[in-house]
Design an enzyme around this catalytic site. Structure first.
Site, mmCIF file in Angstrom:
data_model
loop_
_atom_site.group_PDB
_atom_site.id
_atom_site.type_symbol
_atom_site.label_atom_id
_atom_site.label_comp_id
_atom_site.label_asym_id
_atom_site.label_seq_id
_atom_site.Cartn_x
_atom_site.Cartn_y
_atom_site.Cartn_z
ATOM 1 N N CYS A 67 0.835 -1.211 0.000
ATOM 2 C CA CYS A 67 0.000 0.000 0.000
ATOM 3 C C CYS A 67 0.869 1.260 0.000
ATOM 4 C CB CYS A 67 -0.921 -0.015 1.223
ATOM 5 S SG CYS A 67 -2.049 1.398 1.241
ATOM 6 N N CYS A 71 0.166 4.963 6.956
ATOM 7 C CA CYS A 71 -0.478 4.769 8.265
ATOM 8 C C CYS A 71 0.527 4.098 9.221
ATOM 9 C CB CYS A 71 -1.730 3.916 8.105
ATOM 10 S SG CYS A 71 -2.776 4.477 6.735
ATOM 11 N N CYS A 74 0.271 0.338 10.308
ATOM 12 C CA CYS A 74 -0.150 -0.702 9.374
ATOM 13 C C CYS A 74 0.998 -1.525 8.772
ATOM 14 C CB CYS A 74 -0.978 -0.090 8.252
ATOM 15 S SG CYS A 74 -1.688 -1.370 7.191
ATOM 16 N N CYS A 111 -16.215 -9.886 5.494
ATOM 17 C CA CYS A 111 -15.624 -8.574 5.199
ATOM 18 C C CYS A 111 -14.351 -8.739 4.371
ATOM 19 C CB CYS A 111 -15.321 -7.855 6.511
ATOM 20 S SG CYS A 111 -14.606 -6.224 6.234
ATOM 21 N N CYS A 142 -19.399 -7.034 3.482
ATOM 22 C CA CYS A 142 -18.723 -5.805 3.917
ATOM 23 C C CYS A 142 -17.420 -5.708 3.131
ATOM 24 C CB CYS A 142 -18.440 -5.875 5.418
ATOM 25 S SG CYS A 142 -17.557 -4.427 6.034
ATOM 26 N N CYS A 202 -19.698 1.119 8.470
ATOM 27 C CA CYS A 202 -18.925 0.462 9.525
ATOM 28 C C CYS A 202 -17.714 1.359 9.747
ATOM 29 C CB CYS A 202 -18.502 -0.929 9.061
ATOM 30 S SG CYS A 202 -17.346 -1.732 10.200
ATOM 31 N N ARG A 274 -17.988 -3.518 17.768
ATOM 32 C CA ARG A 274 -17.165 -4.715 17.514
ATOM 33 C C ARG A 274 -15.838 -4.651 18.248
ATOM 34 N NH1 ARG A 274 -16.794 -4.939 12.039
ATOM 35 N NH2 ARG A 274 -18.917 -5.688 12.083
HETATM 36 N N1 SAM Z 1 -6.742 0.329 3.069
HETATM 37 C C1 SAM Z 1 -8.037 0.500 3.566
HETATM 38 C C2 SAM Z 1 -8.126 1.599 4.597
HETATM 39 O O1 SAM Z 1 -7.134 1.987 5.158
HETATM 40 O O2 SAM Z 1 -9.251 2.055 4.845
HETATM 41 C C3 SAM Z 1 -8.644 -0.756 4.138
HETATM 42 C C4 SAM Z 1 -7.791 -1.733 4.922
HETATM 43 S S1 SAM Z 1 -7.128 -1.104 6.452
HETATM 44 C C5 SAM Z 1 -5.986 -2.358 6.884
HETATM 45 C C6 SAM Z 1 -8.485 -1.281 7.580
HETATM 46 C C7 SAM Z 1 -8.310 -0.835 9.003
HETATM 47 O O3 SAM Z 1 -7.517 -1.783 9.714
HETATM 48 C C8 SAM Z 1 -7.576 0.460 9.242
HETATM 49 O O4 SAM Z 1 -8.386 1.579 9.035
HETATM 50 C C9 SAM Z 1 -7.201 0.334 10.708
HETATM 51 O O5 SAM Z 1 -8.217 0.888 11.509
HETATM 52 C C10 SAM Z 1 -7.117 -1.169 10.925
HETATM 53 N N2 SAM Z 1 -5.734 -1.600 11.229
HETATM 54 C C11 SAM Z 1 -4.718 -1.705 10.348
HETATM 55 N N3 SAM Z 1 -3.580 -2.085 10.977
HETATM 56 C C12 SAM Z 1 -3.884 -2.224 12.287
HETATM 57 C C13 SAM Z 1 -3.143 -2.580 13.447
HETATM 58 N N4 SAM Z 1 -1.841 -2.848 13.373
HETATM 59 N N5 SAM Z 1 -3.786 -2.620 14.632
HETATM 60 C C14 SAM Z 1 -5.105 -2.341 14.710
HETATM 61 N N6 SAM Z 1 -5.865 -1.988 13.656
HETATM 62 C C15 SAM Z 1 -5.267 -1.924 12.459
HETATM 63 C C1 DTB Z 2 -11.215 -2.965 11.399
HETATM 64 O O1 DTB Z 2 -11.623 -1.972 12.037
HETATM 65 N N1 DTB Z 2 -10.302 -3.826 11.847
HETATM 66 C C2 DTB Z 2 -10.020 -4.824 10.855
HETATM 67 C C3 DTB Z 2 -11.039 -4.502 9.739
HETATM 68 N N2 DTB Z 2 -11.637 -3.295 10.188
HETATM 69 C C4 DTB Z 2 -10.634 -4.449 8.339
HETATM 70 C C5 DTB Z 2 -8.598 -4.883 10.438
HETATM 71 C C6 DTB Z 2 -7.630 -5.101 11.567
HETATM 72 C C7 DTB Z 2 -6.273 -5.257 10.994
HETATM 73 C C8 DTB Z 2 -5.236 -5.617 12.018
HETATM 74 C C9 DTB Z 2 -3.900 -5.725 11.424
HETATM 75 C C10 DTB Z 2 -3.733 -6.794 10.383
HETATM 76 O O2 DTB Z 2 -4.175 -7.949 10.594
HETATM 77 O O3 DTB Z 2 -3.113 -6.517 9.335
HETATM 78 FE FE1 SF4 Z 3 -2.891 1.195 3.333
HETATM 79 FE FE2 SF4 Z 3 -2.807 0.031 5.699
HETATM 80 FE FE3 SF4 Z 3 -3.274 2.624 5.545
HETATM 81 FE FE4 SF4 Z 3 -5.168 0.887 4.686
HETATM 82 S S1 SF4 Z 3 -4.438 1.143 6.782
HETATM 83 S S2 SF4 Z 3 -4.469 2.753 3.669
HETATM 84 S S3 SF4 Z 3 -3.831 -0.737 3.916
HETATM 85 S S4 SF4 Z 3 -1.367 1.582 4.920
#
Ligand code: SAM
Ligand code: DTB
Ligand code: SF4
Length: 344
Positions: A67, A71, A74, A111, A142, A202, A274
């Site tokens: 990506c 963030c 992430c 989802c 979702c 959501c 959730r």
């Molecule tokens: N790329 C899209 C976005 O950012 O909206 C969708 C996928 S993103 C991985 C979905 C959500 O996962 C993020 O908005 C964040 O709230 C959650 N997330 C990602 N990494 C995480 C982590 N290490 N711990 C907890 N939540 C996480």
């Molecule tokens: C949300 O709020 N939590 C989920 C889902 N929406 C997509 C993602 C959590 C991701 C945790 C880190 C990972 O597994 O990469």
């Molecule tokens: Fe990309 Fe992760 Fe940010 Fe979603 S949360 S926009 S997958 S870097």
């Protein structure tokens, strides 16, 4: 309407119905003695969810890693060295097989998550096919694909999308500490497009990223003041992943996480709150407190997107131990009722 709550900490005036929530009113909830806060959350929860069943939602990463966003939490951001390899969008058959397995295991919502800043035209068409196929199995659908235009939201709706997950993640004033490749308003814009397309929202966030309690209250205020507030509210605890900038952040006290769940329940009485990422690290006792505080949905399945979730077997055992019914059992029970009635 406001009510007064007596507590050893003093007299708190906090709103109790759909209205604009100030950050101060939400901070006052956070500041309540723990038992008073849980008692209030329980009252709200039981009034709105008398069956108290827990929704099981299974996640699948349909496009992992690579990506372009930054963030700080992430593992899928290309710029961090986390060991997550960039993959292509999964083939339809693989998504269908995963959804079938999720349904077989008792999930009622599926989802699909993609590590995109935003989907391109061709991506949307392929995800539309996935949504139609999953919907046809009788699962709620979702997707979480990043930012969407008005038109993309309408396309997803047309293919049968029930919910779109797009998190605000934290308070507006802390957002720039976590993400710099987009702004808070971008998130709000996408949420507006989703709502206008008639897709259920959501939307939640992550706690334990080094934010203050006031900033946690600020996140909840943003969510509760969306008009209407989201149908689903995932509350994630930061899963710390080596290689991400937030790895090594001082973990949040679990009791503070439970408070966040309770405050979400009180301010968004009809939402599915959730208990999301971070469950595995909490262990059973904290999860039980979260259910008491009003959590009524979990991500169910051995994996979140790239990190581990509690094993499905362990979740089933925990829910059974607590006597908590699941959304699938509820659906099966109402089908049984119908059959009995038609046999009369
Ligand atoms: N790329 C899209 C976005 O950012 O909206 C969708 C996928 S993103 C991985 C979905 C959500 O996962 C993020 O908005 C964040 O709230 C959650 N997330 C990602 N990494 C995480 C982590 N290490 N711990 C907890 N939540 C996480
Ligand atoms: C949300 O709020 N939590 C989920 C889902 N929406 C997509 C993602 C959590 C991701 C945790 C880190 C990972 O597994 O990469
Ligand atoms: Fe990309 Fe992760 Fe940010 Fe979603 S949360 S926009 S997958 S870097």
């Amino acid at each position: 309407m406001t009510v007064s709550t007596h507590s050893p900490a003093g007299l708190h005036s906090v709103p109790t119905s759909a209205q604009t929530w100030t950050v101060a009113a939400i901070a006052a909830l956070f500041d309540l003695p723990f038992n008073d806060l849980l008692y209030r959350a329980q009252q709200v929860h039981r009034a709105h969810f008398p069956g108290a069943e827990v929704e099981l939602a299974t996640l699948l990463s349909i496009k992992t890693g690579g990506c372009p966003e930054d963030c700080g939490y992430c593992p899928q951001a290309a710029r961090y060295h986390t060991g997550v390899e960039a993959e292509k969008l999964l083939p339809l058959a693989q998504v269908v097989a995963a959804a079938q397995a999720a349904k077989h295991n008792g999930a009622t919502r599926f989802c699909m998550g993609a590590a995109w800043r935003e989907p391109k035209g061709r991506d949307i068409e392929r995800v539309q096919a996935m949504i139609s196929a999953v919907k046809a199995m009788g699962l709620e659908t979702c997707a979480t694909l990043g930012m969407l235009s008005d038109e993309q939201a309408l396309q997803l709706k047309a293919s049968g999308l029930d919910y779109y997950n797009h998190n605000l993640d934290t308070a507006p004033e802390f957002y720039g500490n976590i993400v710099t490749t987009r702004v808070y308003q971008d998130r709000l814009d996408t949420l507006g497009h989703v709502r206008r397309a008639g897709i259920k929202v959501c939307c939640g966030g992550i706690v334990g990223m080094g934010e203050s309690r006031l900033q946690r209250a600020g996140l909840i205020a943003q969510l509760a003041n969306l008009d209407p507030y989201p149908e689903s509210v995932p509350i994630n605890h930061l899963v710390q992943v080596p290689g991400t900038p937030l790895n090594g952040t001082e973990p949040l006290d679990p009791i503070e996480f439970v408070r966040t769940i309770a405050v979400a329940r009180i301010t968004m009485p009809e939402a599915r709150v959730r208990l999301s990422a971070g469950r595995r690290e909490f262990g059973e006792a904290v999860q039980v407190l979260c259910f008491l505080a009003g959590a009524n949905s979990i991500f169910y399945g051995d994996k979140l997107l790239t990190t581990c979730n509690p094993e499905a077997e362990a979740d089933r055992a925990l829910l059974a131990k607590l006597g908590l019914k699941t959304s699938a059992q509820d659906a099966a029970a109402s089908c049984g009722d119908c059959a009995a009635r038609s046999a009369d």
